[in-house]
Scaffold this active site. Structure first.
Site, PDB file in Angstrom:
ATOM      1  N   HIS A  17       0.937  -1.215  -0.041  1.00 15.65           N
ATOM      2  CA  HIS A  17       0.018  -0.132   0.091  1.00 15.65           C
ATOM      3  C   HIS A  17       0.926   1.108   0.035  1.00 15.65           C
ATOM      4  O   HIS A  17       2.014   1.295   0.636  1.00 15.65           O
ATOM      5  CB  HIS A  17      -1.056   0.020   1.208  1.00 15.65           C
ATOM      6  N   ASP A  56      -0.506   4.431   0.832  1.00 15.26           N
ATOM      7  CA  ASP A  56      -0.730   5.588   2.011  1.00 15.26           C
ATOM      8  C   ASP A  56      -0.048   5.396   3.191  1.00 15.26           C
ATOM      9  O   ASP A  56       0.470   4.251   3.503  1.00 15.26           O
ATOM     10  CB  ASP A  56      -2.389   5.302   2.213  1.00 15.26           C
ATOM     11  N   GLU A  98      -4.983   1.470   3.413  1.00 11.78           N
ATOM     12  CA  GLU A  98      -4.661   0.299   4.117  1.00 11.78           C
ATOM     13  C   GLU A  98      -4.499   0.786   5.667  1.00 11.78           C
ATOM     14  O   GLU A  98      -5.131   0.003   6.579  1.00 11.78           O
ATOM     15  CB  GLU A  98      -3.381  -0.330   3.877  1.00 11.78           C
ATOM     16  N   GLU A  99      -4.400   1.893   5.886  1.00 12.00           N
ATOM     17  CA  GLU A  99      -3.987   2.489   7.279  1.00 12.00           C
ATOM     18  C   GLU A  99      -5.300   2.728   7.829  1.00 12.00           C
ATOM     19  O   GLU A  99      -5.526   2.987   9.162  1.00 12.00           O
ATOM     20  CB  GLU A  99      -2.942   3.766   7.162  1.00 12.00           C
ATOM     21  N   ASP A 147       1.895 -10.023   1.117  1.00 11.32           N
ATOM     22  CA  ASP A 147       1.689  -8.711   1.575  1.00 11.32           C
ATOM     23  C   ASP A 147       2.988  -8.097   2.393  1.00 11.32           C
ATOM     24  O   ASP A 147       3.797  -9.056   2.975  1.00 11.32           O
ATOM     25  CB  ASP A 147       0.527  -8.589   2.125  1.00 11.32           C
ATOM     26  N   HIS A 157       5.225   3.930  12.579  1.00 16.91           N
ATOM     27  CA  HIS A 157       4.088   5.018  12.829  1.00 16.91           C
ATOM     28  C   HIS A 157       4.571   6.035  13.706  1.00 16.91           C
ATOM     29  O   HIS A 157       3.707   7.101  14.189  1.00 16.91           O
ATOM     30  CB  HIS A 157       2.762   4.295  13.434  1.00 16.91           C
TER      31      HIS A 157
END
Length: 491
Positions: free
Chosen positions: A121, A123, A190-191, A217, A459
């Site tokens: 992903h 994002d 995804e987030e 993934d 994160h």
């Protein structure tokens, strides 16, 4: 002979037999690691790094409210991909789902073979307001400093998108033609759950009756110091991911003035319920992917730890007690509870008429949400506390005996020959779960060598990755695509 002597002799004999049997099991334990076939990292380094660096400069931030997406940044990022990977966009067929979900199909030469899917992903999560100055480099600068690329997405998960595209562009430049179809599946939300990205992509592919051999993934990585008793880095490939659910505990009753409280207030009742849950915890059991993890790592251990893990059936209580001492390993064994929100009261001298707590749950494979709710209710044992559990159960558990897992393991060993590659249970969520229905197996693995500290940066502040790691990730994806071509798997 006196009776007590006979008892001692019997015990001694049992101890000797026990020692022989367990020692023999330890001695015959054989490695589950394939022999590495080390590869030369043959990637156009300078250009690849420059493209990766540029990709980080696009703040493709996903938010719970889709109307808050800055879609202009997403459009610019997609334009960047088209300009940066001309062969991919000339030779692969591209479909878009909800404008920003991407399906690239690289058509294979043999129609009888089932395809594989590589997903990632693009994002990223926002940078927490007020933490910008904590970064050594600006979070969307893509700066290359001291052999590292800095910025949001370098680990989660633009490295996956760019790594895959670099690998395919390189293979196309060499004239490589895969035997089986290869799909590149890139989500953009995804987030925040992947509803309009991966979930919609999977639904479209399902409508087309496309079935995959396997989907790979992001997820586990090659981590130093992860497994007790093992000095080598361990690459963990997620076979499944724990479910994510929310338990809401609520209590209602009379409020009133704080000068005349009842013995049990609503706040006290909910607090007592949470305290019971935290004290009891969910039952722990070494099984499934967690058990597989130690079956794969035990042969590489030394000394007492190898002896213990080589005899899991006998020493399971000892192993569980060791693993339960740390949150990171305890989560392998049980459904976890994490109270995250408490809501009650508006004024300091008024008793609240209602109190509510939210508990985040990460649910083990094999446990249903009904099981979880029943356990919470039985543990709390308070009819005045209402319990509601909603969310997702764990994904299905993928095979370690298939050529799918073995191909991932071999590709990783070829690029990281010093690493031990093993299955495990992923705690966090990923887009992989959306593909369960259309893939025989789904795996979760990001081919980079990182530390536990790096995991906290995903994160958090100062997210970055070394250039070597990035180039090795590209090499891994090349290896996997080529390795998958040599396997069976007819439609």
């Amino acid at each position: 002979m006196k009776k007590w002597k006979m008892v001692l002799l019997g015990l001694a004999s049992l101890f000797v037999l026990f020692t022989i049997v367990t020692g023999f099991k330890t001695f015959i334990l054989t490695s589950k690691q394939p022999e590495p076939q080390p590869v030369k990292i043959d990637v156009p380094g300078e250009g690849a790094v420059a493209r990766f660096s540029k990709a980080i400069t696009y703040p493709t931030i996903s938010r719970q409210d889709y109307s808050q997406f800055s879609y202009a940044e997403f459009d610019d990022f997609l334009g960047f991909l088209e300009d940066s990977y001309p062969l991919v966009h000339e030779q692969l067929h591209l479909d878009k789902v909800n404008d920003y979900g991407l399906i690239y199909r690289w058509q294979g030469s043999e129609e009888t073979k089932l395809p594989i899917g590589l997903t990632a992903h693009y994002d990223v999560v926002p940078v927490l307001e007020g933490t910008e100055t904590d970064w050594g480099q600006s979070p969307f600068s893509g700066e290359v400093v001291d052999g590292k690329v800095w910025g949001r997405g370098t680990l989660d998960d633009k490295i996956g998108v760019i790594g895959i595209l670099e690998a395919v562009e390189k293979l196309l430049s060499e004239g490589y033609q895969p035997k089986r179809d290869v799909y590149l599946l890139f989500g953009f939300d995804e987030e925040v759950g992947g509803e309009k990205g991966a979930q919609a992509i999977a639904e479209k592919l399902k409508q087309r009756n496309i079935k995959f051999e396997f989907i790979l993934d992001e997820g586990g990585a090659i981590i130093e110091g992860m497994v007790p008793g093992l000095a080598k880095p361990v690459g963990v490939v997620g076979l499944s991911e724990k479910g994510m659910a929310t338990a809401e505990l609520s209590a209602e009753g009379s409020g009133g003035h704080s000068s005349q409280p009842e013995n049990q207030t609503n706040i006290g009742r909910i607090s007592r319920a949470i305290a019971k849950l935290e004290k009891a915890q969910f039952p722990a059991d070494l099984q499934g992917p967690a058990e597989d993890l130690f079956a794969y790592t035990a042969p590489e251990m030394k000394g007492a730890m190898k002896y213990v893990f080589a005899n899991q059936a006998i020493f399971e209580p000892v192993i569980e007690s060791i693993l339960l001492k740390k949150p990171t390993t305890a989560a392998l064994l049980r459904t976890t509870i994490a109270p995250t929100i408490f809501q009650a009261g508006e004024q300091y001298n008024a008793l609240p008429e209602k109190a509510k707590a939210i508990i985040n749950l990460r649910v083990m494979p094999g446990e249903s949400l009904e099981d979880v709710q029943s356990y919470i209710e039985e543990t709390i044992n308070d009819e005045l506390v209402q319990v509601s559990v909603t969310g997702n159960e764990a994904s299905s558990v993928s095979s370690i005996d298939s050529w799918h897992f073995k191909s991932i393991q071999q590709a990783a060993r070829n690029v990281y020959p010093e690493a031990v590659i093993a299955p495990y249970l992923m705690f966090a969520g990923s887009d992989a779960r959306h593909y369960d229905e259309i893939a025989e197996n789904t795996y979760r693995f990001l081919p980079v060598l990182i530390t536990a500290e790096d995991l906290n940066r995903m994160h958090g502040s100062n997210e970055h990755i070394s250039i070597d790691n990035f180039l090795q990730a590209v090499s891994f994806y090349q290896e996997l695509i080529v390795n998958a071509d040599h396997q069976a798997g007819d439609r």
